[in-house]
Design a protein around this motif. Structure first.
Motif, PDB file in Angstrom:
ATOM      1  N   LYS A   2      -2.704   6.047  -2.931  1.00 18.95           N
ATOM      2  CA  LYS A   2      -2.520   4.633  -3.220  1.00 18.95           C
ATOM      3  C   LYS A   2      -3.830   3.924  -2.855  1.00 18.95           C
ATOM      4  CE  LYS A   2       2.459   4.670  -2.380  1.00 18.95           C
ATOM      5  NZ  LYS A   2       3.572   4.106  -1.559  1.00 18.95           N
ATOM      6  N   LYS A   4      -5.003   0.804  -2.872  1.00 15.50           N
ATOM      7  CA  LYS A   4      -4.979  -0.350  -1.975  1.00 15.50           C
ATOM      8  C   LYS A   4      -4.753   0.090  -0.547  1.00 15.50           C
ATOM      9  CE  LYS A   4      -2.803  -4.862  -1.287  1.00 15.50           C
ATOM     10  NZ  LYS A   4      -1.785  -5.827  -1.781  1.00 15.50           N
ATOM     11  N   ASN A   5      -3.867   1.067  -0.368  1.00 14.28           N
ATOM     12  CA  ASN A   5      -3.590   1.625   0.948  1.00 14.28           C
ATOM     13  C   ASN A   5      -4.842   2.241   1.551  1.00 14.28           C
ATOM     14  OD1 ASN A   5      -1.484   2.328   2.977  1.00 14.28           O
ATOM     15  ND2 ASN A   5      -2.022   4.422   2.413  1.00 14.28           N
ATOM     16  N   GLU A   8      -7.362  -0.358   2.727  1.00 12.25           N
ATOM     17  CA  GLU A   8      -6.957  -0.912   4.013  1.00 12.25           C
ATOM     18  C   GLU A   8      -7.304   0.044   5.144  1.00 12.25           C
ATOM     19  OE1 GLU A   8      -5.724  -3.948   4.835  1.00 12.25           O
ATOM     20  OE2 GLU A   8      -6.207  -4.454   2.760  1.00 12.25           O
ATOM     21  N   ALA A   9      -7.122   1.331   4.901  1.00  9.21           N
ATOM     22  CA  ALA A   9      -7.467   2.337   5.903  1.00  9.21           C
ATOM     23  C   ALA A   9      -8.969   2.320   6.194  1.00  9.21           C
ATOM     24  CB  ALA A   9      -7.037   3.727   5.423  1.00  9.21           C
ATOM     25  N   TYR A  34      -1.901   5.488   8.211  1.00  2.00           N
ATOM     26  CA  TYR A  34      -1.743   5.326   6.767  1.00  2.00           C
ATOM     27  C   TYR A  34      -1.290   6.610   6.078  1.00  2.00           C
ATOM     28  CZ  TYR A  34      -3.957   0.751   7.163  1.00  2.00           C
ATOM     29  OH  TYR A  34      -4.241  -0.565   7.493  1.00  2.00           O
TER      30      TYR A  34
END
Length: 229
Positions: A2, A4-5, A8-9, A34
């Motif tokens: 993912k 977007k995930n 963020e990570a 995550y």
């Protein structure tokens, strides 16, 4: 993955590094939070650095043309594998520190491929254009057939009239770290202890693609060949 995930990570990992937390446990913490795979964690490791480290390395990085008339030491497999990865359509990553890196993790298991000859030709063409004073190729002797590759490059250097040498050594870092000229590598440990470094593979790949824009994962993650986190 993912995307977007993952972004963020990367953001969290960079934040922890900027706060001075150790790299390995920070990566483990973010990876676990995550639920990142091994490959995703490897991407973070290869591409995300603290602002301080990135600034430090960018201050040592010089443009390719500035190696003219200077002594150059090439981290052989580091440069060769990166170029071969691109020629084989494997993804690369543009790190926070401005260096383009291979993300396949093949270094210890490197074997000559059908792309090796093309990669060597690209390297030699680049050297002929910029004309370093002396070029030293260094290869890790424990990797299979390093001695043969060094002998081949010595012959090429002589044939092309390029002043230089090639050696297979048990620990090339003994020469690369602290080299008095310019080192061609993306190895962070070597860059951090060098006076000047050049992203030789990155320059060659950019030149080959005629300065095609790097693609960000945010824009088109699936088709990216050079990834940026």
């Amino acid at each position: 993955m993912k995307w977007k995930n993952f972004q963020e990570a990367a953001k969290d990992f960079r934040y922890l590094l900027n706060q001075g937390y150790p790299r390995k446990p920070s990566l483990e913490l973010v990876g676990n939070r995550y639920q990142l795979t091994f490959d995703e964690r490897h991407l973070l490791h290869r591409g995300v650095f603290s602002d301080e480290d990135s600034i430090w390395r960018k201050a040592r990085k010089i443009p390719f043309y500035q190696i003219r008339d200077r002594n150059l030491a090439i981290d052989g497999y580091n440069v060769l594998i990166t170029i071969e990865a691109s020629l084989s359509s494997r993804s690369l990553i543009l790190g926070d520190d401005g260096f383009i890196r291979d993300i396949s993790g093949l270094s210890g298991n490197y074997r000559r491929s059908e792309k090796t000859e093309e990669a060597l030709l690209l390297i030699f063409n680049a050297l002929k254009r910029v004309k370093p004073r002396h070029t030293l190729f260094l290869f890790d002797a424990p990797i299979s057939k390093s001695g043969e590759l060094a002998r081949e490059i010595r012959k090429r250097l002589k044939k092309e009239g390029i002043p230089g040498n090639a050696q297979a050594m048990k620990v090339p870092e003994k020469i690369l770290i602290g080299f008095s000229g310019v080192v061609a590598t993306t190895d962070t440990a070597i860059i951090d202890q060098s006076k000047k470094a050049v992203d030789l593979a990155g320059h060659i790949l950019r030149h080959k693609s005629k300065s095609k824009s790097l693609i960000s994962w945010r824009k088109n993650p699936v088709s990216s060949k050079i990834l940026r986190v």
